[in-house]
Design a protein around this motif. Structure first.
Motif: not given
Length: 467
Positions: A182-184, A201-209
Motif C-alpha cells: 500500500f502507498a505511503l 526525498p522521493w519527489g513532489a507528492g502527498r501522503p497516503g491515507w
C-alpha cells in the motif's frame, strides 16, 4: 469492578490497564472531509464520546485526539475551480463540528488536520525505508510503498493471511512488488491540483491515507498509547495498515483496538457510495438533539444500528418519561432538588458501563431509578424521591443527556406554550369553581387533544406533554 473493553485485535474482552492511570490516551479516526456528515458518522463519534466520558469519570483525565483527513483522493475529486480542495475540506470540517456539537459530543483535546503533520509522515516513511519495510517505486513515479511481506505480523489485526487479501487499490500497481503493498507516499500527477503537493526525498507528492493517522497519533500521544478507535469498516485496510507501518517503524502503537458498529438501513450499511445515507443536518432539523443522542446511544456501540422512524419515536418517549420525573421532582422538592457532585452512581449502572460500555443496560438502570422515584413521589416519600432524583441526574451527567437544561431552558416557544396552557388551566379551575362542569370538561378535552396531560394535586394542577 474492573473496566473491560472488547479488543478487536485480541477478539475478546480484556481488562483495561492503562499506560498511565493519571492520563488515559485515546486516538479516534475522524472524518475524511470530502462531503458533509451522515448520521452514521455522528453515531461513530458518539460511541467514543460516551467511552471518553466514562473513562473521565473513572480516571479523571483523558487526552482525546480525533483527526481530520483534509487531503485525500476524494477531497481532491470533489473540489472545483470555484471551491479549491482546501476550502472544501474546511467547509466540510465545519459541518462535522456542528453535527457533533449539535448532540453534545465533547470537543477533542486535540483535533489535528493531516496537512499539518506531513513532515512527521515523511520521517516515518524514511524510517520504514531504512528498516527495509518500504521502498520507492522503481518507475520514477515518486510513489513509496509499504512492503507487506517484509512484516511477519501483517494481517494480525483482522486475522488474515496476505495471500487471502485483495490487492490494495490506493495507487497504480505498476511500481509494486506485491499487489497488497500500500502507498505511503503518492507522487504528484499532472492532472492534480498543484497546491496539493509537498516536497519530499522521493519527489513532489502527498501522503497516503494510512500514514496520516500513524504520524498524528504519535505526534500528539506518543509512540505508544492506550486506545485506538474507529468504525468497524476501518479495520481493513486502514487500521491494519496503520498497525503494520507503526510497529514496523519501531513504535508500540495502540494497546487496545475498539471499533463501533455501523448504522444500517434495511440491514445494509449506510454509505455515501451506496446512496442510502441520511445527512446529519436533516435529522437534527427534524428531531430534538437529545432525542437523536438517545436514539444513537441506545444500542450497544459494537452492534449494528438499524435506524427507522420508530427509533426517534421510542427515544422521544423514553426521554419524556425522564423529563416528567424531573419536572415532578422540581415541583415537590424545590429546595432539595439538584445533583450533589459526590452523589454515588448506582452500582448496577457502574457495572454496566464497566462491562464493555454497556449503555443499553445502563439506560435500563436509569429508567428503573426513574420509576422508583415516581413511586416515591406518589407515596409522598420525599427522602427516597430526593435520593432517586440525585442518582438520575448523576447518571444523565455521565451519559451527556442534559435533560435538566432542556426541561428548564425557557426558550421562547416553551414559554409561550406554558403561558397558553396555564391560561387554560386557570379557565378550567374557574369553570369548576362555578360548577360549570361541561365547560371544565371541554377545556380538559382540548388540552388532552393537544397531547398534554394534566395532573391535579393539593399543590395545584401541573401539565406535561405525553411521552
Amino acid at each position: 469492578m474492573t473496566l473491560r473493553l472488547y479488543d478487536t485485535r485480541a477478539q475478546q474482552l480484556r481488562d483495561f490497564v492503562p499506560l498511565d492511570p493519571e492520563n488515559i490516551t485515546m486516538y479516534v479516526c475522524g472524518p475524511t472531509v470530502q462531503s458533509g456528515p451522515h448520521i452514521g458518522h455522528v453515531r461513530a463519534a458518539l460511541s467514543f464520546d460516551l467511552l471518553r466520558r466514562w473513562l473521565t469519570h473513572r480516571y479523571g483525565r483523558v487526552t482525546f485526539v480525533r483527526n481530520v483527513t483534509d487531503i485525500d483522493d476524494n477531497v481532491l475529486a470533489n473540489a472545483t475551480h470555484i471551491e479549491p480542495w482546501w476550502a472544501l475540506a474546511y467547509r466540510m470540517e465545519q459541518e462535522f463540528t456542528a453535527a457533533y456539537a449539535g448532540i453534545g459530543i465533547l470537543a477533542p483535546t486535540y483535533e489535528p488536520r493531516a496537512t499539518a503533520s506531513v513532515p512527521q509522515m515523511q520521517e516515518i516513511i524514511e524510517t520504514l525505508i531504512g528498516r527495509g519495510h518500504a521502498y520507492p517505486a522503481p518507475d520514477g513515479s515518486g510513489d513509496v510503498y509499504f512492503d507487506v511481506r517484509s512484516w511477519a505480523d501483517y494481517g494480525s489485526l483482522t486475522n488474515q493471511s496476505i495471500d487471502a487479501m485483495e490487492a490494495a487499490e490506493d495507487a497504480d500497481p505498476r511500481g509494486k512488488r506485491n499487489p497488497q503493498d500500500f502507498a505511503l507516499w503518492k507522487g504528484a500527477k499532472p492532472d492534480e491540483q498543484a497546491d496539493a503537493t509537498w516536497q519530499s526525498p522521493w519527489g513532489a507528492g502527498r501522503p497516503g491515507w494510512h500514514i496520516e493517522c500513524s504520524a498524528m497519533s504519535k505526534r500528539y500521544l506518543g509512540a505508544e498509547f492506550d486506545i485506538h478507535g474507529g468504525g468497524l469498516d476501518l479495520r481493513f485496510p486502514h487500521h491494519e495498515n496503520e498497525l503494520a507501518q507503526s510497529t514496523a517503524a519501531g513504535d508500540g502503537f495502540a494497546r487496545y483496538w475498539v471499533h463501533n458498529g455501523l448504522v444500517t438501513v434495511g440491514g445494509q450499511k449506510m454509505s455515501k457510495s451506496l446512496g442510502n445515507f441520511t445527512l446529519a443536518h436533516e435529522v437534527l432539523a427534524e428531531h430534538d438533539p437529545l432525542v437523536v443522542r438517545y436514539a444513537l446511544a441506545a444500542a450497544h456501540y459494537r452492534s449494528s444500528l438499524d435506524l427507522s422512524e420508530s427509533s426517534w419515536t421510542e427515544a422521544e418517549a423514553a426521554l419524556g418519561r425522564i423529563r416528567t420525573f424531573i419536572e415532578r421532582a422540581l415541583r415537590v422538592l424545590p429546595k432539595t432538588f439538584g445533583w450533589a457532585e459526590k452523589t454515588p452512581l448506582p452500582a448496577a449502572f457502574e457495572a454496566a458501563l464497566d462491562d464493555d460500555l454497556g449503555i443499553p443496560q445502563a439506560l435500563g438502570v436509569l429508567h428503573d431509578t426513574v420509576r422508583a422515584g415516581n413511586a416515591a413521589l406518589d407515596a409522598g416519600d420525599t427522602e427516597t424521591a430526593m435520593a432517586a432524583s440525585h442518582e438520575v441526574l448523576a447518571m444523565l451527567d455521565v451519559l451527556g443527556l442534559d435533560v435538566v437544561g432542556a426541561t428548564s431552558g425557557g426558550d421562547a416557544t416553551a414559554s409561550a406554550l406554558d403561558a397558553l396552557v396555564q391560561t387554560m388551566i386557570t379557565q378550567r379551575a374557574q369553570a369548576r369553581a362555578d360548577k360549570d362542569w361541561a365547560a371544565a370538561d371541554r377545556i380538559r378535552d382540548a388540552i388532552a387533544a393537544a397531547g398534554i396531560t394534566l395532573e391535579d394535586s393539593p399543590a395545584g394542577t401541573h401539565w406535561s406533554i405525553d411521552g
